[in-house]
Design a protein around this motif. Structure first.
Motif, PDB file in Angstrom:
ATOM      1  N   TRP A 186      -3.368  38.395  48.794  1.00 46.69           N
ATOM      2  CA  TRP A 186      -1.925  38.562  48.580  1.00 46.69           C
ATOM      3  C   TRP A 186      -1.592  38.856  47.113  1.00 46.69           C
ATOM      4  O   TRP A 186      -0.476  38.608  46.668  1.00 46.69           O
ATOM      5  N   LYS A 187      -2.566  39.383  46.382  1.00 47.16           N
ATOM      6  CA  LYS A 187      -2.379  39.605  44.938  1.00 47.16           C
ATOM      7  C   LYS A 187      -1.225  40.536  44.629  1.00 47.16           C
ATOM      8  O   LYS A 187      -0.606  40.436  43.564  1.00 47.16           O
ATOM      9  N   ASP A 188      -0.892  41.436  45.543  1.00 42.31           N
ATOM     10  CA  ASP A 188       0.197  42.381  45.300  1.00 42.31           C
ATOM     11  C   ASP A 188       1.570  41.756  45.513  1.00 42.31           C
ATOM     12  O   ASP A 188       2.589  42.360  45.164  1.00 42.31           O
ATOM     13  N   ARG A 189       1.621  40.529  46.063  1.00 42.69           N
ATOM     14  CA  ARG A 189       2.898  39.871  46.358  1.00 42.69           C
ATOM     15  C   ARG A 189       3.175  38.659  45.463  1.00 42.69           C
ATOM     16  O   ARG A 189       4.204  38.021  45.602  1.00 42.69           O
ATOM     17  N   ILE A 190       2.238  38.358  44.561  1.00 42.61           N
ATOM     18  CA  ILE A 190       2.411  37.194  43.684  1.00 42.61           C
ATOM     19  C   ILE A 190       2.396  37.639  42.225  1.00 42.61           C
ATOM     20  O   ILE A 190       1.467  38.301  41.779  1.00 42.61           O
ATOM     21  N   SER A 191       3.435  37.263  41.488  1.00 40.55           N
ATOM     22  CA  SER A 191       3.528  37.574  40.060  1.00 40.55           C
ATOM     23  C   SER A 191       3.462  36.282  39.258  1.00 40.55           C
ATOM     24  O   SER A 191       4.171  35.315  39.571  1.00 40.55           O
ATOM     25  N   LEU A 192       2.633  36.260  38.224  1.00 43.29           N
ATOM     26  CA  LEU A 192       2.448  35.074  37.399  1.00 43.29           C
ATOM     27  C   LEU A 192       3.151  35.248  36.060  1.00 43.29           C
ATOM     28  O   LEU A 192       3.020  36.280  35.408  1.00 43.29           O
ATOM     29  N   PHE A 193       3.880  34.193  35.644  1.00 45.00           N
ATOM     30  CA  PHE A 193       4.587  34.212  34.363  1.00 45.00           C
ATOM     31  C   PHE A 193       4.119  33.035  33.518  1.00 45.00           C
ATOM     32  O   PHE A 193       4.269  31.876  33.914  1.00 45.00           O
ATOM     33  N   LYS A 194       3.551  33.350  32.362  1.00 43.10           N
ATOM     34  CA  LYS A 194       3.010  32.322  31.460  1.00 43.10           C
ATOM     35  C   LYS A 194       4.117  31.834  30.531  1.00 43.10           C
ATOM     36  O   LYS A 194       4.252  32.285  29.393  1.00 43.10           O
TER      37      LYS A 194
END
Length: 231
Positions: free
Chosen positions: A82-90
Motif C-alpha cells: 500500500w506504499k502508494d496510499r500512505i504518505s509519511l511526514f517527519k
C-alpha cells in the motif's frame, strides 16, 4: 522484524516496538467509511498499515516526530502493498498543516502521566504526555476532522474519564467505547475510544484478551486474526 500476515514491521531503531495497544487500535477502529485518514504518532507505521489493509480505498497521512521511527516507518511503508496510499511526514502535529480534513484521525498517544520518566530520552519522548498532551491531541483532532468524521484512541483505563470529559469540552462526543482487560479476573487496563462531532448513543463493550496464558478469547482472536500469523 515483526511479521504479520500481509506486511512486516522493521523496528530495530524505533523507541516503541510492536505491541498489543497498537494492534488493538488498528484492528478495532471503524475504518470502512474513511477515505482520508491521519495517523498521529505513527511510530513504525503499524496502525497506518493495518488501516490500509482494512480499507483499500483510503489514503493515509502518517505523522511522526522521531527521526529513527520515521526511517523505519518509511522502510515499512515502501515494502508494503500500500506504499502508494500512505504518505509519511517527519514533523510534529504542531507544525503539520494539512491541506485537507480527515474522515478518520487515529492515535496511540503518549501516556505515563504519573510515573517516573525513563532515562532513555527517545522512549520518554515517544511515551510521555510532555511530548503530546491529551488536550493538544484532541484539539488538533477537532480542528482537522470532517463534520461527519471520527477520531479513535487507545489510552490507559485510569485516564478514561478525564479524557472523555476533555473531549466533551471540545464538543467531541463518545460514540464507541471498549474497555480492555488481560484476563477476566484482572482489572481493566486500556480503553479504546471513538468520538465524533455529532452526539449519538454510545456503543459500550468489554474485550478480554486471554482465558489463560497464551490461550486467547474468541473475541480477541476474531479481532486480530486478519493480522497475526498464528491467529
Amino acid at each position: 522484524m515483526f511479521q504479520f500476515k500481509q506486511f512486516s514491521i522493521t523496528q530495530d531503531k524505533s523507541a516503541m516496538k510492536v505491541g498489543t495497544d497498537g494492534v488493538l487500535l488498528g484492528a478495532w477502529t471503524p475504518v470502512e467509511k474513511a477515505t482520508q485518514i491521519l495517523d498521529i504518532g505513527t511510530g513504525t507505521g503499524l496502525i497506518a498499515l493495518m488501516l490500509a489493509q482494512r480499507n483499500s480505498f483510503s489514503n493515509i497521512d502518517a505523522v511522526e516526530i522521531d527521526i529513527s521511527a520515521c526511517l523505519e516507518a518509511e522502510e515499512n511503508f515502501k515494502s508494503s502493498n500500500w506504499k502508494d496510499r500512505i504518505s509519511l511526514f517527519k514533523t510534529s502535529i504542531s507544525l503539520f498543516k494539512p491541506t485537507i480534513k480527515y474522515d478518520l484521525i487515529v492515535s496511540n498517544p503518549p501516556y505515563y502521566t504519573d510515573t517516573f520518566k525513563s532515562e532513555k530520552t527517545k522512549r520518554t519522548l515517544a511515551r510521555h504526555v510532555d511530548g503530546l498532551s491529551f488536550k493538544t491531541l484532541l484539539s488538533y483532532s477537532k480542528k482537522w476532522l470532517t463534520d461527519k468524521g471520527i477520531c479513535t484512541y487507545i489510552i490507559p483505563y485510569k485516564e478514561e474519564n478525564d479524557f472523555i470529559l476533555l473531549a466533551l469540552e471540545m464538543e467531541l462526543y463518545l460514540i464507541k467505547q471498549t474497555r480492555v482487560k488481560g484476563r477476566k479476573e484482572l482489572e481493566y487496563k486500556r480503553s479504546l475510544l471513538c468520538f465524533s462531532k455529532t452526539p449519538e448513543d454510545c456503543e459500550k463493550k468489554e474485550l478480554i484478551i486471554e482465558i489463560d496464558r497464551h490461550i486467547y478469547t474468541e473475541d480477541y482472536i476474531k479481532l486480530t486474526a486478519p493480522f497475526y500469523l498464528k491467529m
